[in-house]
Design a protein around this motif. Structure first.
Motif, PDB file in Angstrom:
ATOM      1  N   THR A 111       0.869  -1.196   0.000  1.00 36.04           N
ATOM      2  CA  THR A 111       0.000   0.000   0.000  1.00 36.04           C
ATOM      3  C   THR A 111       0.893   1.230   0.000  1.00 36.04           C
ATOM      4  O   THR A 111       2.075   1.152   0.327  1.00 36.04           O
ATOM      5  CB  THR A 111      -0.933   0.027   1.229  1.00 36.04           C
ATOM      6  N   ASP A 112       0.306   2.363  -0.317  1.00 37.69           N
ATOM      7  CA  ASP A 112       1.102   3.564  -0.616  1.00 37.69           C
ATOM      8  C   ASP A 112       0.251   4.790  -0.285  1.00 37.69           C
ATOM      9  O   ASP A 112      -0.930   4.836  -0.667  1.00 37.69           O
ATOM     10  CB  ASP A 112       1.413   3.501  -2.130  1.00 37.69           C
ATOM     11  N   MET A 113       0.818   5.752   0.413  1.00 40.48           N
ATOM     12  CA  MET A 113       0.064   6.990   0.673  1.00 40.48           C
ATOM     13  C   MET A 113       1.001   8.157   0.965  1.00 40.48           C
ATOM     14  O   MET A 113       2.177   7.948   1.283  1.00 40.48           O
ATOM     15  CB  MET A 113      -0.922   6.801   1.828  1.00 40.48           C
ATOM     16  N   GLY A 174      -0.128   8.663 -10.677  1.00 41.68           N
ATOM     17  CA  GLY A 174      -0.608   7.614  -9.794  1.00 41.68           C
ATOM     18  C   GLY A 174      -0.499   6.276 -10.520  1.00 41.68           C
ATOM     19  O   GLY A 174      -0.080   6.218 -11.679  1.00 41.68           O
ATOM     20  N   HIS A 175      -0.925   5.201  -9.838  1.00 40.58           N
ATOM     21  CA  HIS A 175      -0.622   3.864 -10.366  1.00 40.58           C
ATOM     22  C   HIS A 175      -1.435   2.797  -9.643  1.00 40.58           C
ATOM     23  O   HIS A 175      -1.884   3.009  -8.518  1.00 40.58           O
ATOM     24  CB  HIS A 175       0.875   3.582 -10.160  1.00 40.58           C
ATOM     25  N   GLY A 176      -1.543   1.634 -10.272  1.00 41.97           N
ATOM     26  CA  GLY A 176      -2.048   0.471  -9.565  1.00 41.97           C
ATOM     27  C   GLY A 176      -1.051   0.050  -8.499  1.00 41.97           C
ATOM     28  O   GLY A 176       0.130   0.393  -8.573  1.00 41.97           O
ATOM     29  N   VAL A 181       4.924  -2.438  -5.919  1.00 38.78           N
ATOM     30  CA  VAL A 181       4.814  -1.029  -5.488  1.00 38.78           C
ATOM     31  C   VAL A 181       4.149  -0.195  -6.585  1.00 38.78           C
ATOM     32  O   VAL A 181       3.331   0.679  -6.306  1.00 38.78           O
ATOM     33  CB  VAL A 181       6.216  -0.474  -5.141  1.00 38.78           C
ATOM     34  N   HIS A 182       4.523  -0.460  -7.813  1.00 47.75           N
ATOM     35  CA  HIS A 182       3.933   0.235  -8.960  1.00 47.75           C
ATOM     36  C   HIS A 182       3.401  -0.799  -9.940  1.00 47.75           C
ATOM     37  O   HIS A 182       4.164  -1.615 -10.446  1.00 47.75           O
ATOM     38  CB  HIS A 182       4.975   1.104  -9.680  1.00 47.75           C
ATOM     39  N   GLU A 183       2.103  -0.760 -10.185  1.00 48.91           N
ATOM     40  CA  GLU A 183       1.483  -1.637 -11.183  1.00 48.91           C
ATOM     41  C   GLU A 183       0.763  -0.769 -12.209  1.00 48.91           C
ATOM     42  O   GLU A 183       0.494   0.399 -11.966  1.00 48.91           O
ATOM     43  CB  GLU A 183       0.412  -2.527 -10.522  1.00 48.91           C
ATOM     44  N   LEU A 206      -5.866   1.131  -6.519  1.00 50.35           N
ATOM     45  CA  LEU A 206      -5.215   2.262  -7.175  1.00 50.35           C
ATOM     46  C   LEU A 206      -4.640   3.236  -6.151  1.00 50.35           C
ATOM     47  O   LEU A 206      -5.290   3.532  -5.145  1.00 50.35           O
ATOM     48  CB  LEU A 206      -6.233   3.016  -8.049  1.00 50.35           C
ATOM     49  N   ALA A 207      -3.436   3.731  -6.441  1.00 50.29           N
ATOM     50  CA  ALA A 207      -2.828   4.813  -5.655  1.00 50.29           C
ATOM     51  C   ALA A 207      -2.954   6.082  -6.494  1.00 50.29           C
ATOM     52  O   ALA A 207      -2.382   6.154  -7.579  1.00 50.29           O
ATOM     53  CB  ALA A 207      -1.376   4.496  -5.350  1.00 50.29           C
ATOM     54  N   ILE A 208      -3.741   7.010  -5.978  1.00 46.97           N
ATOM     55  CA  ILE A 208      -3.994   8.241  -6.735  1.00 46.97           C
ATOM     56  C   ILE A 208      -3.245   9.361  -6.038  1.00 46.97           C
ATOM     57  O   ILE A 208      -3.331   9.483  -4.803  1.00 46.97           O
ATOM     58  CB  ILE A 208      -5.507   8.491  -6.801  1.00 46.97           C
ATOM     59  N   GLU A 209      -2.482  10.141  -6.801  1.00 43.65           N
ATOM     60  CA  GLU A 209      -1.537  11.052  -6.146  1.00 43.65           C
ATOM     61  C   GLU A 209      -1.250  12.318  -6.943  1.00 43.65           C
ATOM     62  O   GLU A 209      -0.238  12.398  -7.634  1.00 43.65           O
ATOM     63  CB  GLU A 209      -0.236  10.321  -5.810  1.00 43.65           C
ATOM     64  N   PRO A 210      -2.135  13.318  -6.809  1.00 43.98           N
ATOM     65  CA  PRO A 210      -1.811  14.581  -7.464  1.00 43.98           C
ATOM     66  C   PRO A 210      -0.542  15.214  -6.890  1.00 43.98           C
ATOM     67  O   PRO A 210      -0.349  15.218  -5.675  1.00 43.98           O
ATOM     68  CB  PRO A 210      -3.044  15.458  -7.181  1.00 43.98           C
ATOM     69  N   TRP A 239      -0.459  14.751  -2.276  1.00 47.11           N
ATOM     70  CA  TRP A 239      -1.300  13.915  -1.406  1.00 47.11           C
ATOM     71  C   TRP A 239      -1.595  12.620  -2.149  1.00 47.11           C
ATOM     72  O   TRP A 239      -1.785  12.635  -3.372  1.00 47.11           O
ATOM     73  CB  TRP A 239      -2.610  14.630  -1.078  1.00 47.11           C
ATOM     74  N   GLU A 240      -1.677  11.537  -1.406  1.00 47.64           N
ATOM     75  CA  GLU A 240      -1.905  10.234  -2.043  1.00 47.64           C
ATOM     76  C   GLU A 240      -2.670   9.305  -1.100  1.00 47.64           C
ATOM     77  O   GLU A 240      -2.391   9.264   0.097  1.00 47.64           O
ATOM     78  CB  GLU A 240      -0.547   9.595  -2.378  1.00 47.64           C
ATOM     79  N   VAL A 241      -3.624   8.585  -1.670  1.00 45.59           N
ATOM     80  CA  VAL A 241      -4.255   7.473  -0.940  1.00 45.59           C
ATOM     81  C   VAL A 241      -4.309   6.256  -1.866  1.00 45.59           C
ATOM     82  O   VAL A 241      -4.298   6.397  -3.092  1.00 45.59           O
ATOM     83  CB  VAL A 241      -5.696   7.785  -0.461  1.00 45.59           C
TER      84      VAL A 241
HETATM   85 CO    CO Z   1       2.525   6.170  -5.263  1.00 47.72          CO
END
Ligand code: CO
Ligand code: MF3
Length: 260
Positions: A111-113, A174-176, A181-183, A206-210, A239-241
């Motif tokens: 997971t990533d945030m 952002g990414h899966g 870590v990155h898909e 999904l990791a969404i990160e503007p 920011w990312e979730v």
């Molecule tokens: Co990320």
């Protein structure tokens, strides 16, 4: 390849995500004037290890030729956009805008945030930049559900930020996330017709990160081989979730950190 996680995997990711959010909250609380970046990294590493997780950024290589990433939490200060390092003897100062980005392996799933902290009396411009970046992420999340298009996320983020005159970083996305870590898919924070259409399906994580600047969107990499800075040295926020797509919307895998 875009992967779909099973219900059991999603449950594990949510357990990991909850822990990750708590660890990030601790790092955010410690991000005060005088704090050393090494100390923030130690808090992150110990929090993750204590919860039986494993830092996912530490020693991470984007490609075989890149140097391994040396920290647990990316600490990106002011004009640094992302992938800043927890360098020894680097001290957080009053007024700094600090991006904290953290990732963890838990039960074999990633997971990533990320969050941005305004340290002490930051300028109103800096505070607004961070708030608007977070707001754009919320608006991007709001369009998510099975059957929606991935680029609707990009459009929602861009549609909020672009009219305000911000620079939307274009070279990073952002990414899966989950099995690595990155898909796939990449999730740009702006839309162009050349982006391949992707339909969202329940079970996509999904990791969404503007990543947003007060000036131009162009970035450069520092000599350390990692840290990205805005080319015009303007302030940047991030920011990312991590979320999971559901039939009717989405669920948080990494809840917002405390006090957000
Ligand atoms: Co990320
Ligand atoms: N959240 C960051 C990203 O998605 C993860 C960076 S991995 C690192 O780009 F190792 F480069 F830090």
């Amino acid at each position: 390849m875009i992967t779909i996680k099973t219900a059991e995997e999603i449950e594990k990711m949510k357990q990991g995500g909850k822990i990750l959010s708590q660890v990030l909250s601790q790092v955010m609380a410690a991000c005060v004037p005088g704090a050393h970046t090494e100390e923030l990294d130690r808090i992150a590493r110990e929090g993750i290890v204590k919860a039986n997780g494993k830092p996912s950024f530490l020693h991470y290589q984007i490609s075989d030729v890149d140097p391994p990433y040396p920290s647990t939490v990316c600490i990106s200060i002011n004009e640094e956009v992302v992938h800043g390092l927890a360098t020894p003897n680097r001290v957080i100062k009053e007024g700094d805008l600090v991006g904290l980005d953290i990732g963890m392996w838990y039960e074999g799933l990633a997971t990533d945030m990320a969050a941005t902290v305004c340290v002490g009396k930051a300028t109103s411009e800096a505070r607004e930049l961070s708030q608007d970046t977070r707001e754009s992420l919320k608006l991007g999340l709001a369009v998510i559900k099975e059957g929606a298009w991935l680029h609707e996320i990009s459009q929602a983020i861009e549609g909020y930020l672009a009219p305000k005159g911000y620079g939307i970083i274009r070279d990073l996305c952002g990414h899966g996330v989950g099995y690595s870590v990155h898909e796939d898919p990449q999730i740009p924070n702006y839309h162009e017709r050349r982006h391949k259409p992707v339909k969202l399906k329940a079970g996509m994580c999904l990791a969404i990160e503007p990543m947003v600047s007060l000036g131009d969107w162009r970035i450069k990499q520092k000599d350390d081989g990692w840290t990205y800075v805005t080319a015009d040295k303007s302030l940047a926020a991030h920011w990312e979730v991590t979320i999971v797509v559901t039939k009717s919307g989405f669920e948080f895998v990494t809840p917002w950190p405390d006090k957000v």
